[in-house]
Design a protein around this motif. Structure first.
Motif, PDB file in Angstrom:
ATOM      1  N   ASP A   1      44.466   3.775  46.749  1.00 55.87           N
ATOM      2  CA  ASP A   1      43.932   4.693  45.745  1.00 55.87           C
ATOM      3  C   ASP A   1      44.969   5.760  45.392  1.00 55.87           C
ATOM      4  N   GLU A   2      46.230   5.499  45.740  1.00 58.09           N
ATOM      5  CA  GLU A   2      47.300   6.454  45.479  1.00 58.09           C
ATOM      6  C   GLU A   2      47.813   6.312  44.042  1.00 58.09           C
ATOM      7  N   ARG A   3      47.888   7.429  43.349  1.00 57.87           N
ATOM      8  CA  ARG A   3      48.413   7.393  41.985  1.00 57.87           C
ATOM      9  C   ARG A   3      49.822   6.812  41.975  1.00 57.87           C
ATOM     10  N   ALA A   4      50.130   6.062  40.933  1.00 52.11           N
ATOM     11  CA  ALA A   4      51.420   5.369  40.859  1.00 52.11           C
ATOM     12  C   ALA A   4      52.143   5.709  39.560  1.00 52.11           C
ATOM     13  N   PRO A   5      52.834   6.835  39.524  1.00 57.63           N
ATOM     14  CA  PRO A   5      53.586   7.169  38.313  1.00 57.63           C
ATOM     15  C   PRO A   5      54.657   6.143  37.981  1.00 57.63           C
ATOM     16  N   GLU A   6      55.205   5.509  39.037  1.00 55.38           N
ATOM     17  CA  GLU A   6      56.213   4.484  38.773  1.00 55.38           C
ATOM     18  C   GLU A   6      55.612   3.296  38.026  1.00 55.38           C
ATOM     19  N   ALA A   7      54.315   3.020  38.277  1.00 53.16           N
ATOM     20  CA  ALA A   7      53.639   1.941  37.562  1.00 53.16           C
ATOM     21  C   ALA A   7      53.490   2.292  36.087  1.00 53.16           C
ATOM     22  N   ALA A   8      53.129   3.540  35.814  1.00 52.58           N
ATOM     23  CA  ALA A   8      52.998   3.961  34.422  1.00 52.58           C
ATOM     24  C   ALA A   8      54.326   3.819  33.682  1.00 52.58           C
ATOM     25  N   SER A   9      55.411   4.202  34.334  1.00 44.25           N
ATOM     26  CA  SER A   9      56.728   4.078  33.702  1.00 44.25           C
ATOM     27  C   SER A   9      57.068   2.623  33.440  1.00 44.25           C
ATOM     28  N   LEU A  10      56.752   1.758  34.394  1.00 43.43           N
ATOM     29  CA  LEU A  10      57.014   0.328  34.212  1.00 43.43           C
ATOM     30  C   LEU A  10      56.203  -0.250  33.057  1.00 43.43           C
ATOM     31  N   VAL A  11      54.944   0.148  32.960  1.00 46.44           N
ATOM     32  CA  VAL A  11      54.089  -0.389  31.902  1.00 46.44           C
ATOM     33  C   VAL A  11      54.548   0.106  30.529  1.00 46.44           C
ATOM     34  N   VAL A  12      54.916   1.374  30.440  1.00 48.08           N
ATOM     35  CA  VAL A  12      55.392   1.907  29.159  1.00 48.08           C
ATOM     36  C   VAL A  12      56.623   1.136  28.689  1.00 48.08           C
ATOM     37  N   GLU A  13      57.536   0.855  29.621  1.00 52.47           N
ATOM     38  CA  GLU A  13      58.730   0.065  29.277  1.00 52.47           C
ATOM     39  C   GLU A  13      58.363  -1.363  28.887  1.00 52.47           C
ATOM     40  N   ALA A  14      57.487  -1.997  29.678  1.00 52.53           N
ATOM     41  CA  ALA A  14      57.108  -3.390  29.420  1.00 52.53           C
ATOM     42  C   ALA A  14      56.358  -3.512  28.097  1.00 52.53           C
ATOM     43  N   ALA A  15      55.522  -2.525  27.788  1.00 52.14           N
ATOM     44  CA  ALA A  15      54.797  -2.562  26.517  1.00 52.14           C
ATOM     45  C   ALA A  15      55.766  -2.445  25.345  1.00 52.14           C
ATOM     46  N   ARG A  16      56.728  -1.565  25.475  1.00 54.78           N
ATOM     47  CA  ARG A  16      57.725  -1.417  24.415  1.00 54.78           C
ATOM     48  C   ARG A  16      58.465  -2.735  24.162  1.00 54.78           C
ATOM     49  N   GLU A  17      58.817  -3.413  25.258  1.00 53.97           N
ATOM     50  CA  GLU A  17      59.527  -4.683  25.108  1.00 53.97           C
ATOM     51  C   GLU A  17      58.669  -5.741  24.418  1.00 53.97           C
TER      52      GLU A  17
END
Length: 440
Positions: free
Chosen positions: A375-391
């Motif tokens: 249940d730990e927040r994952a800012p690194e996941a958000a960064s990965l998703v933002v990059e992957a969505a852009r691609e």
């Protein structure tokens, strides 16, 4: 879809050489957007993106909306600037429309150039009217980047200093699914938050000036309390003479779908004393403002002007944009298409361990991300998703505590087909990010 690799190294280097290091840029390879149309934008390489963030909820209706472009061009051809020292027909026209829509009796409008400045003006009015520098604010809140608004921002990621001209007192209520009251029912949650407010007021010295609150916390990751919480707060505030400022910079103009203003989900005890707005009303033009009861608005004892607030060009843009929004029932579209998009996102993320929660209202949708299996927040996941969505050709935002939430807020003309397309692209990006976070 594979995007063309593009590194605007020259422009990025120039940016770094002359702009502050704390001026955030999205993406490992920062993106230069050159033009847009409808719900799409293009970058300097000609790559096309479905825009699910709208310049931080600012492109409210559509990119290059002809009605707004025409209004700006025609007004610029007559006169661009006069200042508030002269009568301005476009400013009065827009003020009349906003007063009528605000729900605040005997209201007055002061125009600014941003949401930060609007909230700053509201704080000035409230503290002057109440003769107190004490402000109640919500935990996880964000109200701007000026010295005073940073001082009442409850999200530490956006509050660089503890110095402030105001004394901020933070209360519970803005984040429903985390914190000490998360396990309570909505009714119990509201009661607990009201008790916390009552307890805090008993411990303050002197009279508090105002409560400032976002009906849906924007930078906070599109979190919100149960409907009626601020109405319950208002009952307490009224007993103490404390003003209520509703920060509608992101929630205003029908974006939440169910209501034209976010405060209307908490309307049992009437409208707020002050309402601030910005972002979407200008559809990209720099407009902000504060609406207040005349008694509060007229409480300043000194002269004031706004050099750029109420500019004829921005007022013309705002009026054209507001007319378009009302005539095309974009609030209804936000409710219908936004509801479909939330349901679709919940369906496509149901089996993903990286997704803790899909929340939101209308076309304000947040997805909170965690480390899979925790249940730990994952800012690194958000960064990965933002990059992957852009691609994959999709632009989304991020925010929330620690930057672990995705923020989805497309222009309010979003179609059903575009909602389905965006949900599919985002699901693919989330799956890719989860794969990178999960050990093989």
């Amino acid at each position: 879809m594979t995007r063309q690799p593009h590194e605007p190294a020259g422009l990025h280097a120039r940016h770094q050489a002359v702009l502050p290091s704390w001026l955030s840029l999205y993406y490992e390879r920062p993106l230069e957007l050159t033009h847009g149309e409808g719900r799409h934008v293009w970058d300097a390489d000609g790559n096309r993106y479905l825009d699910f963030f709208g310049g931080i909820l600012t492109t409210m209706t559509a990119h290059a909306l002809p009605e707004v472009t025409k209004a700006v061009s025609e007004q610029a051809g007559r006169i661009i600037h006069t200042s508030t020292l002269y009568l301005s027909r476009p400013m009065v026209d827009l003020a009349e429309r906003i007063v009528a829509l605000s729900g605040i009796p005997d209201a007055r409008v002061f125009f600014t150039t941003s949401g930060t400045e609007a909230n700053d003006a509201a704080l000035l009015l409230a503290t002057t009217h109440r003769r107190s520098n004490q402000i109640l604010a919500m935990r996880n809140s964000y109200h701007g980047r000026s010295f005073s608004t940073v001082g009442i921002t409850g999200n530490q990621s956006w509050s660089p200093t503890s110095l402030s001209p105001l004394q901020a007192l933070y209360v519970h209520g803005g984040v429903r699914s985390r914190g000490p009251y998360a396990a309570l029912s909505d009714t119990e949650y509201t009661a607990a938050c009201v008790a916390d407010l009552e307890d805090m007021l008993q411990q303050t010295a002197g009279g508090v000036a105002a409560l400032i609150a976002e009906p849906v916390q924007g930078v906070g990751g599109f979190t919100m309390p149960p409907d009626g919480l601020y109405a319950a707060f208002r009952e307490v505030l009224a007993r103490h003479g404390i003003l209520w400022i509703s920060d509608e910079v992101q929630t205003g103009w029908g974006r939440t779908g169910d209501h034209f203003w976010g405060w209307q989900a908490h309307a049992e005890n009437g409208p707020p004393d002050l309402l601030t707005f910005a972002k979407g009303i200008g559809n990209g033009m720099a407009i902000g403002g504060v609406v207040a009861r005349a008694e509060v608005m007229n409480s300043l004892g000194a002269n004031s002007i706004s050099t750029f607030g109420g500019s004829p060009v921005t007022m013309a843009a705002g009026l054209a944009n507001l007319n378009y929004l009302l005539e095309h029932d974009l609030q209804g579209n936000a409710r219908r298409v936004g509801g479909l998009l939330i349901e679709r996102l919940r369906a496509v993320t149901a089996g993903l361990g990286v997704v803790r929660e899909v929340r939101g209202r209308g076309l304000m949708i947040g997805i909170e991300l965690v480390r899979p299996g925790t249940d730990e927040r994952a800012p690194e996941a958000a960064s990965l998703v933002v990059e992957a969505a852009r691609e994959r050709g999709l632009l989304v935002g991020k925010g929330g505590q620690g930057g672990a939430s995705l923020r989805i807020a497309p222009p309010m003309t979003l179609t059903v087909a575009e909602a389905e397309e965006g949900a599919a692209l985002l699901a693919d990006a989330l799956q890719a990010a989860q794969g990178m976070l999960t050990p093989s």
